[in-house]
Enzyme design. Sequence first.
Site, PDB file in Angstrom:
ATOM      1  CE  LYS A 245      -3.533   2.435   2.596  1.00 29.11           C
ATOM      2  NZ  LYS A 245      -4.502   2.385   3.682  1.00 29.11           N
TER       3      LYS A 245
ATOM      4  CE  LYS B 221      -6.000   1.908  -0.631  1.00 35.32           C
ATOM      5  NZ  LYS B 221      -6.338   2.034   0.737  1.00 35.32           N
TER       6      LYS B 221
HETATM    7  C1  PBG Z   1      -7.279   3.363   5.485  1.00 34.71           C
HETATM    8  C2  PBG Z   1      -7.564   3.299   4.048  1.00 34.71           C
HETATM    9  C3  PBG Z   1      -7.384   4.268   3.045  1.00 34.71           C
HETATM   10  C4  PBG Z   1      -7.915   3.736   1.878  1.00 34.71           C
HETATM   11  C5  PBG Z   1      -8.367   2.464   2.173  1.00 34.71           C
HETATM   12  N1  PBG Z   1      -8.121   2.198   3.512  1.00 34.71           N
HETATM   13  C6  PBG Z   1      -6.883   5.652   3.104  1.00 34.71           C
HETATM   14  C7  PBG Z   1      -5.519   5.941   3.527  1.00 34.71           C
HETATM   15  O1  PBG Z   1      -4.675   5.073   3.728  1.00 34.71           O
HETATM   16  O2  PBG Z   1      -5.278   7.126   3.713  1.00 34.71           O
HETATM   17  C8  PBG Z   1      -7.991   4.438   0.559  1.00 34.71           C
HETATM   18  C9  PBG Z   1      -9.040   3.937  -0.365  1.00 34.71           C
HETATM   19  C10 PBG Z   1      -9.363   4.832  -1.490  1.00 34.71           C
HETATM   20  O3  PBG Z   1      -8.724   5.879  -1.717  1.00 34.71           O
HETATM   21  O4  PBG Z   1     -10.308   4.492  -2.211  1.00 34.71           O
HETATM   22  N2  PBG Z   1      -5.957   3.505   5.852  1.00 34.71           N
END
Ligand code: PBG
Length: 328
Positions: free
Chosen positions: A195, A248
């Site tokens: 991520k 992601k």
């Molecule tokens: C929680 C999380 C996030 C997303 C999914 N889980 C945001 C982040 O890490 O700031 C992003 C999902 C999206 O942008 O559609 N940490």
Amino acid sequence: MVELLQRARRLRGSETLRRTVRETRISKDALIYPVFVKPGKNIAEEIVPMPGQYRYSVDRLGAVFDRLLQAGVDKILFFGLPEQKDAEGSGAWREDGIVQQALRWTKDAYPEIYCIGDLCMCEYTDHGHCGILDGKTVDNDATLDFLAKIALSQVKAGADMVAPSDMMDGRVIAIRRALDAAGFSSAPIMSYAAKYSSSFYGPFREAADSAPTFGDRKSYQMDYHNAKEAVKEALRDIEEGADIIMVKPALSYLDVIRRCAQVVNVPLAAYSVSGEYAMIKAAGSAGSIDEDAVIAETAASIFRAGADILISYFAAEIGGFVDSGRIG
Ligand code: PBG
């Protein structure tokens, strides 16, 4: 006539032939739709930077699920907006937490919907970071107990699978041990293994009211210059017990999807995030692109890169395109 033994155009001559030789097959079974839930009654609140996406109160989820099931999508990923935020994100693991309520309701009213709980603290902490703070930094090891607690409470409320998105080191093994000790050894973990710290999450942070109140997430989410590191994260999470790993965002990270797909021996999910959705919607409504055609093409590109599973705000549309034969 030029003598050419190989003519690539030969296999492009008709739709039937093109469909016959297609390399990437897309199934509706591979789609997951993210759902935002919040406390209250009769709420369907449009998320401004994500036109067409809403925050729902639990009593309005039925209509969403009906639409999804009609499109052949039966898997969802829950995100919650708690009543109140605090330093320890207690709204994330309380028995009457919003995601726990939504899970109980869904498993009762829509047992055919497969429910995945996103495990992160940023929507629940008053500082907006994905864990427990020690001064201005997120304390990795102190956060692990909390993640395990959230996982357990979600599975007890009916989650079929949990998906840690916090990027703490060692969270998969911590969650696995907690679930196993409580008798939930068959609940799978889909880890957000690679991520990235990404500006493509901007609209989500407005949707989930989860922007950090200070600093950024760069000390725990990945640096977007790196790809080898994604493989390291993925392999480590698998060693810790992850059943599915995720990359992601998706669209600017197709190389990372490909790279991970080549080395892992578990299913690979890709999350096409809020900013990807927002860009396509904005360009579509401005008339700059054919929105449906771009949704179809981008979805196919993510599978072509090597994803087995796609998490997308366009899941219902993609399901419809598979039905109509536009893709798949
Ligand atoms: C929680 C999380 C996030 C997303 C999914 N889980 C945001 C982040 O890490 O700031 C992003 C999902 C999206 O942008 O559609 N940490």
